[in-house]
Design a protein around this motif. Structure first.
Motif: not given
Length: 635
Positions: A9, A29, A72, A82-84, A328, A358, A360
């Motif tokens: 993340s 992350y 990133e 990396i994305y939800a 996200g 969490y 993202c």
């Protein structure tokens, strides 16, 4: 605050908050703090991290102020999660491996009574594991946060406490975040009417192919009378009056706001004075010595069209009563607080005592993920599920439900003297804001503050309201009311330039704000102002100087200039488009124009100038067509 780490993340969130007695955990992350894989990035491995003594020193960072690469970048180009949307329950430490997949059914006609749903077209093996409808939410005893509260409707049925879904065959309870029942119509377009939980992705995909775009799924009845909504409070009233022999009047100079439609009060002692000042402004607008220009200008609802439609995972851990969210988002505190409030008073099996988020990278936001309606729906699905739930909207679903920029209908009147000096101005601004409040009145407030664009008009008043409507929820998308105001003002100034027979830039130069002038609120501009200088530079530019020659040569080309108000910043753009179909949009301006929200052609009729950015590609295509049409009409 507790911190949880999850590899791959890339954002770090610091802080903790309490909401409704619920603990909030903002988890981070570790991508931004992780060293890059040396096998993939040998060049970076040659340079030791500058703060090696710190835990997981940031390998992307060089000397202070220097970056070797985007934090990133490695994750994106190597296809990491990396994305939800990328994550599954099995990726999350400590979560159950199994997950259910949810589909949200949404109303496609807000004018008719909602009679229920029909899933009979689904074979037995793809029927949902559970269907969540209006009647199912009563048992959850939901506590709606302010961001999900419906607007007041004069002719709506009584509210239904603790149940945010639209009830089944009378008029809607106007709350677009939630599900319909069979006694009411859908409050707004895109209002959820049911959440379907499927056992797995295979079952979900099979069902979605049969349900999406199928008009038989959502049953509707007769047309319901439209609801009459009160405007969101506060309504924004601004009055400024500065004329010889009369004490200056403005919100800032008096230190209090004024409502010209209410009597004086202890908190607003100048309401009647504001009303009188407005009558003097109306007299100036009606003065035959001045030329009066007026018009109504509208902008449509805009979708932010960010790259990644909203998606997320949610799991309610019944043992610890913790709601885990993978999202996200642009509103970490807002989303966590809303979910905490929503389920804080639910029965023990669904009650939430702490929320762990969490977060993202969102994959684009532009305000479209700022207190979105998506996270609460995801949380409700998780609250009734026995395992984690995943919802991943496609582009159509995002367009159907995502936050939008407010539309606008703005009516202006402008009085101009024989020398081209702006004397008086009034504006009525109405911004339809959909079925729920998403900072809507504050967007309208900024529209009012930007109501004069970059011009010094000493006699002016502006009224701006955020009006609930049947549209999709609209609010805090990028621009926040400024572009709507600028579009209307600049359109009227172009009309005035034609009516006066003046060069449009010269007319703007005569009336722009200068140092020590005051805005519509009465706030003094003590800093140097360069708007007049920009006008002079724009007039000297070849794009502007040669526009008549281009017309004589029958080139299909449009030219125009406009100020754009975005927050307190004033920007300008001198724009040119070349011939269709090979035209290119080429902004021409000096370094002060680092950002251009939109531009339009000076010569275009008002009904053509409503072209706005839906997405970069669509914007370019529509803008090019408009410029071609302008060139055909005015060549």
């Amino acid at each position: 605050m507790q911190e949880a780490y999850f590899t791959l993340s890339r954002r770090s969130f610091v802080g903790a908050a309490g909401a409704a007695g619920v603990a909030v955990l903002l988890s981070r992350y570790d991508l931004a703090h992780a060293k890059p894989p040396t096998a993939l990035h040998p060049a970076a491995a040659k340079h030791p991290a500058p703060h090696a003594h710190l835990k997981a020193a940031p390998g992307w960072s060089g000397a202070p102020g220097k970056a070797r690469y985007r934090i990133e970048g490695m994750a994106k180009v190597t296809g990491q999660k990396i994305y939800a949307r990328d994550f599954r329950a099995k990726d999350m430490p400590g979560w159950p491996v199994q997950e259910r997949v949810a589909m949200i059914l949404r109303a496609h006609d807000a004018s008719k009574l909602f009679l229920g749903i029909d899933l009979s077209m689904l074979p037995a093996d793809v029927q949902p594991w559970k269907v969540i409808q209006f009647k199912d939410l009563a048992a959850l005893n939901l506590s709606l946060p302010w961001s999900m509260c419906p607007p007041a409707a004069a002719n709506a049925p009584p509210p239904l406490p603790g149940n945010p879904m639209c009830p089944p065959a009378q008029m809607a309870q106007p709350n677009s975040c939630w599900l319909g029942d069979q006694i009411r119509s859908s409050a707004v377009y895109g209002q959820p009417v049911a959440i379907l939980l499927f056992n797995d992705m295979t079952q979900f995909r099979s069902a979605k192919r049969l349900l999406q775009f199928n008009p038989q799924v959502i049953k509707t009845g007769v047309t319901a009378p439209p609801m009459r909504f009160a405007s969101y409070k506060p309504v924004n009233y601004l009055t400024r009056y500065d004329a010889p022999g009369v004490a200056q009047f403005s919100q800032v100079q008096l230190g209090v706001e004024s409502d010209p439609f209410a009597p004086n009060s202890s908190s607003q002692p100048y309401n009647e004075t504001a009303k009188h000042m407005r009558s003097l402004i109306d007299q100036s607008l009606a003065n035959a010595a001045y030329k009066n220009f007026s018009g109504t200008f509208s902008t449509q609802v805009l979708d932010p069209m960010f790259m990644e439609p909203e998606a997320g995972l949610a799991w309610l851990d019944g043992t610890s009563q913790t709601m885990h969210l993978v999202l996200g988002t642009q509103a970490t505190n807002g989303d966590v607080g809303d979910v905490a409030t929503l389920l804080a008073n639910s029965p023990p099996a669904s009650r939430v005592k702490q929320v762990s988020l969490y977060s993202c990278y969102p994959g684009g936001g532009f305000g479209g993920r700022d207190v979105s309606t998506f996270p609460p729906l995801l949380a409700v699905a998780a609250a009734v599920s026995d395992v984690p739930v995943r919802i991943a909207q496609d582009r159509y679903e995002q367009f159907q439900s995502g936050l939008k920029q407010l539309a606008s209908s703005i009516t202006h009147s402008l009085a101009v003297d024989a020398q081209g000096q702006f004397v008086a101005f009034k504006s009525q601004q109405s911004l339809p804001s959909g079925g729920n409040n998403n900072y809507s009145q504050f967007v309208a407030m900024l529209t009012a503050y930007c109501g004069l664009s970059g011009y010094n008009i000493k006699q002016a008043y502006v009224d701006a309201t955020a009006q609930p409507s049947r549209g999709v929820v609209a609010g805090s998308m990028r621009g926040f009311g400024g572009p709507q105001a600028s579009f209307a003002v600049e359109s009227l100034v172009d009309i005035a330039a034609v009516g006066l027979g003046m060069d449009p830039i010269t007319l703007r130069e005569k009336n722009v704000l200068k140092q020590f002038d005051r805005t519509i609120t009465g706030a003094p501009l003590t800093q140097p102002m360069t708007l007049a200088e920009i006008c002079r530079l724009a007039k000297a530019h070849t794009v502007w100087k040669d526009r008549d020659r281009s017309k004589a040569a029958k080139l299909k080309q449009g030219n125009g200039m406009a100020w754009v108000s975005l927050w307190p910043t004033k920007l300008t753009a001198l724009a040119q488009t070349a011939s269709w179909p090979k035209c290119r949009f080429r902004p021409k301006a000096n370094s002060l124009c680092a950002a251009i929200v939109w531009t339009w052609a000076m010569a275009a009729p008002p009904h053509w100038r409503s072209v706005q950015p839906l997405s970069p590609a669509i914007t370019r295509a529509m803008f090019r067509w408009a410029m071609w049409a302008v060139s055909q009409r005015y060549r």
